[in-house]
Scaffold this motif. Structure first.
Motif, PDB file in Angstrom:
ATOM      1  N   PHE A   1       0.881  -1.173   0.000  1.00 57.98           N
ATOM      2  CA  PHE A   1       0.000   0.000   0.000  1.00 57.98           C
ATOM      3  C   PHE A   1       0.909   1.211   0.000  1.00 57.98           C
ATOM      4  O   PHE A   1       1.713   1.394   0.920  1.00 57.98           O
ATOM      5  CB  PHE A   1      -0.899  -0.011   1.244  1.00 57.98           C
ATOM      6  N   ASN A   2       0.813   2.035  -1.043  1.00 57.71           N
ATOM      7  CA  ASN A   2       1.739   3.154  -1.217  1.00 57.71           C
ATOM      8  C   ASN A   2       1.012   4.493  -1.072  1.00 57.71           C
ATOM      9  O   ASN A   2      -0.136   4.632  -1.514  1.00 57.71           O
ATOM     10  CB  ASN A   2       2.398   3.094  -2.597  1.00 57.71           C
ATOM     11  N   ARG A   3       1.700   5.468  -0.485  1.00 56.92           N
ATOM     12  CA  ARG A   3       1.183   6.836  -0.406  1.00 56.92           C
ATOM     13  C   ARG A   3       2.294   7.785  -0.822  1.00 56.92           C
ATOM     14  O   ARG A   3       3.391   7.760  -0.252  1.00 56.92           O
ATOM     15  CB  ARG A   3       0.715   7.175   1.014  1.00 56.92           C
ATOM     16  N   THR A   4       2.027   8.622  -1.814  1.00 50.46           N
ATOM     17  CA  THR A   4       3.028   9.564  -2.296  1.00 50.46           C
ATOM     18  C   THR A   4       3.119  10.765  -1.366  1.00 50.46           C
ATOM     19  O   THR A   4       2.298  10.933  -0.457  1.00 50.46           O
ATOM     20  CB  THR A   4       2.690  10.052  -3.710  1.00 50.46           C
ATOM     21  N   SER A   5       4.123  11.620  -1.614  1.00 50.51           N
ATOM     22  CA  SER A   5       4.285  12.830  -0.805  1.00 50.51           C
ATOM     23  C   SER A   5       3.101  13.771  -0.962  1.00 50.51           C
ATOM     24  O   SER A   5       2.832  14.600  -0.084  1.00 50.51           O
ATOM     25  CB  SER A   5       5.584  13.548  -1.204  1.00 50.51           C
ATOM     26  N   ALA A   6       2.378  13.635  -2.096  1.00 45.50           N
ATOM     27  CA  ALA A   6       1.200  14.472  -2.326  1.00 45.50           C
ATOM     28  C   ALA A   6      -0.060  13.881  -1.692  1.00 45.50           C
ATOM     29  O   ALA A   6      -1.128  14.490  -1.740  1.00 45.50           O
ATOM     30  CB  ALA A   6       0.985  14.658  -3.825  1.00 45.50           C
ATOM     31  N   GLY A   7       0.063  12.695  -1.126  1.00 43.66           N
ATOM     32  CA  GLY A   7      -1.076  12.066  -0.461  1.00 43.66           C
ATOM     33  C   GLY A   7      -1.845  11.079  -1.310  1.00 43.66           C
ATOM     34  O   GLY A   7      -2.804  10.470  -0.835  1.00 43.66           O
ATOM     35  N   ALA A   8      -1.434  10.887  -2.576  1.00 45.58           N
ATOM     36  CA  ALA A   8      -2.140   9.928  -3.444  1.00 45.58           C
ATOM     37  C   ALA A   8      -1.756   8.500  -3.058  1.00 45.58           C
ATOM     38  O   ALA A   8      -0.588   8.212  -2.789  1.00 45.58           O
ATOM     39  CB  ALA A   8      -1.785  10.188  -4.904  1.00 45.58           C
ATOM     40  N   VAL A   9      -2.742   7.620  -3.050  1.00 47.54           N
ATOM     41  CA  VAL A   9      -2.496   6.236  -2.645  1.00 47.54           C
ATOM     42  C   VAL A   9      -2.577   5.318  -3.862  1.00 47.54           C
ATOM     43  O   VAL A   9      -3.253   5.605  -4.851  1.00 47.54           O
ATOM     44  CB  VAL A   9      -3.507   5.776  -1.575  1.00 47.54           C
ATOM     45  N   SER A  10      -1.869   4.202  -3.795  1.00 41.58           N
ATOM     46  CA  SER A  10      -1.876   3.210  -4.867  1.00 41.58           C
ATOM     47  C   SER A  10      -1.547   1.842  -4.281  1.00 41.58           C
ATOM     48  O   SER A  10      -1.071   1.731  -3.148  1.00 41.58           O
ATOM     49  CB  SER A  10      -0.866   3.570  -5.963  1.00 41.58           C
TER      50      SER A  10
END
Length: 330
Positions: free
Chosen positions: A155-164
């Protein structure tokens, strides 16, 4: 100036006592909850970060469960593949033993080969876990290839808050042993037609005539090859081609088992990493919001003393107005 209308000392003592009581309430709340930041009003930034990280940790807990389920699916397929490899080795041995035998002996050997072929199908059909079977596949009437098995791995979350979501994909098309789909462009390793001269898979079937000399166009399938049918036994040259086909299938199965083993290893490594990452996030959240109980215990004792002193100071300040009456006594 002494005044009965305004008792400045009492007001000061009361303000100090109220401040002490507020600090005492905060410290008692931290001790009872274990958190330095238990709600947004305590520290909005830290509370927001901690809440997001806790949510991510819950998602990763689900990922960990998915990895465990995926590992079980792959392990089940690997177990079935490993058993099938052992069985196909036995078929190879039977073919080798039948070379040069009499027709009567080949008839008896065919009974054993047929039993082993049924065992291969049984292994593939039973290698099912949670409704997933990677060895015995039915891609349906429209799909041309078997669908990959996807295992949720991160479960990934980018620095901008988007999850993937990330997945570990197992290519079922390259490891399937049987294919029942009518639209599939290729069969499985065991039910595919293979050229007798090379063992290579071919889309065009050319059934051999048992007992005749082997032809360059003859094709065989491990799942259905036969050295005796009716009253006719296969010629030695045909048996030689069957051995070539079985050996080619065995090599493909060994490669498939390697792929399954690599997938299992990847899943196990990712599961270990996910657990370590969850522990790291727990520690990070703790550093943000957990209360230092040693510090809070010391603070509690100090504030309790301050509270007692504040009460005494307020009592003394309130008593000063009584002393004014002594000025008017005769």
């Amino acid at each position: 100036m002494a005044s009965i209308m305004t008792n400045a000392a009492a007001l000061t003592a009361l303000q100090s006592l109220n401040a002490t009581q507020k600090s005492l309430d905060t410290t008692q709340s931290r001790i009872s909850t274990g958190y330095r930041v238990s709600q947004a009003s305590d520290n909005a930034a830290y509370w927001s970060i901690a809440t997001t990280m806790r949510s991510d940790n819950q998602a990763m807990s689900t990922v960990s469960d998915s990895l465990g389920l995926g590992a079980s699916k792959v392990d089940t397929a690997y177990t079935g593949m490993n058993s099938a490899i052992t069985t196909i080795n036995s078929i190879q041995q039977k073919l080798t033993a039948s070379y040069g035998q009499t027709d009567a002996a080949k008839e008896k050997t065919q009974v054993e080969i047929a039993a082993l072929q049924a065992q291969l199908k049984g292994y593939a059909d039973s290698a099912t876990f949670s409704g997933t079977n990677m060895l015995s596949v039915n891609s349906g009437a429209t799909a041309t290839t078997a669908a990959d098995v996807k295992v949720v791995s991160a479960f990934n979350r980018t620095s901008a808050g988007a999850v993937s979501i990330s997945t570990i994909d197992v290519n079922v098309e390259s490891i399937k042993l049987y294919e029942a789909g009518t639209a599939a462009t290729s069969k499985g390793i065991l039910d595919a037609n293979r050229l007798g001269v090379s063992g290579a898979e071919t889309a065009t079937a050319s059934a051999p005539t048992l007992g005749a000399a082997a032809a360059a166009t003859d094709t065989y399938s491990v799942a259905s090859l036969s050295i005796f049918s009716g009253t006719t036994a296969a010629s030695d040259s045909q048996i030689s081609q069957m051995m070539t086909v079985v050996d080619a299938a065995l090599k493909d199965m060994t490669t498939a088992a390697t792929k399954l083993g690599a997938a299992k290893s990847s899943i196990d490594l990712q599961k270990t990493f996910t657990q370590s990452l969850m522990d790291s996030i727990d520690r990070g959240v703790g550093q943000l919001v957990d209360a230092d109980m040693n510090k809070e215990s010391t603070r509690l004792q100090a504030l309790q003393v301050q509270q007692q002193l504040g009460v005494q100071a307020l009592s003394i300040a309130n008593g000063s107005s009584q002393s004014i009456l002594s000025l008017f006594r005769g």
